[in-house]
Design a protein around this motif. Sequence first.
Motif, PDB file in Angstrom:
ATOM      1  N   MET A  65      42.001  36.157  35.082  1.00  0.00           N
ATOM      2  CA  MET A  65      40.768  36.487  35.802  1.00  0.00           C
ATOM      3  C   MET A  65      39.595  35.673  35.273  1.00  0.00           C
ATOM      4  O   MET A  65      38.776  35.176  36.051  1.00  0.00           O
ATOM      5  CB  MET A  65      40.489  37.987  35.675  1.00  0.00           C
ATOM      6  N   LEU A  66      39.514  35.532  33.965  1.00  0.00           N
ATOM      7  CA  LEU A  66      38.407  34.777  33.365  1.00  0.00           C
ATOM      8  C   LEU A  66      38.499  33.286  33.677  1.00  0.00           C
ATOM      9  O   LEU A  66      37.477  32.619  33.847  1.00  0.00           O
ATOM     10  CB  LEU A  66      38.368  34.999  31.849  1.00  0.00           C
ATOM     11  N   GLU A  67      39.713  32.755  33.752  1.00  0.00           N
ATOM     12  CA  GLU A  67      39.885  31.330  34.045  1.00  0.00           C
ATOM     13  C   GLU A  67      39.277  30.944  35.387  1.00  0.00           C
ATOM     14  O   GLU A  67      38.784  29.836  35.545  1.00  0.00           O
ATOM     15  CB  GLU A  67      41.370  30.956  34.040  1.00  0.00           C
ATOM     16  N   LYS A  68      39.314  31.861  36.329  1.00  0.00           N
ATOM     17  CA  LYS A  68      38.725  31.591  37.647  1.00  0.00           C
ATOM     18  C   LYS A  68      37.214  31.428  37.541  1.00  0.00           C
ATOM     19  O   LYS A  68      36.613  30.637  38.251  1.00  0.00           O
ATOM     20  CB  LYS A  68      39.082  32.703  38.628  1.00  0.00           C
ATOM     21  N   GLN A  69      36.591  32.196  36.660  1.00  0.00           N
ATOM     22  CA  GLN A  69      35.141  32.139  36.471  1.00  0.00           C
ATOM     23  C   GLN A  69      34.728  31.046  35.501  1.00  0.00           C
ATOM     24  O   GLN A  69      33.641  30.508  35.623  1.00  0.00           O
ATOM     25  CB  GLN A  69      34.630  33.468  35.902  1.00  0.00           C
ATOM     26  N   CYS A  70      35.564  30.784  34.513  1.00  0.00           N
ATOM     27  CA  CYS A  70      35.178  29.928  33.396  1.00  0.00           C
ATOM     28  C   CYS A  70      36.236  28.861  33.133  1.00  0.00           C
ATOM     29  O   CYS A  70      36.916  28.898  32.097  1.00  0.00           O
ATOM     30  CB  CYS A  70      34.993  30.757  32.134  1.00  0.00           C
TER      31      CYS A  70
END
Length: 118
Positions: A65-70
């Motif tokens: 999930m974080l990879e999509k944002q960051c």
Amino acid sequence: MRILLVDDETEFVATLAERLSFRNMEVDYATKAAEAIELASRKSYDLAVLDMKMPGISGIELKGMLEKQCPGMKYIFLTGHGSEEDYRAGSSEASGYLVKPINIDILVARIKKALEAR
């Protein structure tokens, strides 16, 4: 260095954040995945240290999930339940995998190594 810590153990993650801040790192922490996602939506981090097992979500799921944002953020996984399966999954998905209780100097070395590889 901007670090995001995510662990459901409040006392552990708060203490770890304090110890890393004493080492000249800018640290924020969350005890829930939703808090981590909110923090990452408002601020850019170089690296996230994620607990492998939290209520409702795994560290690997949160990483996705974080990879999509960051994109480009590095990851280190922590676990208090060091199974062989978690080790294989965590090692292949991150720059590091450490078993609690952690040695702060080893964590700092892993953070620096991960960020040098950028």
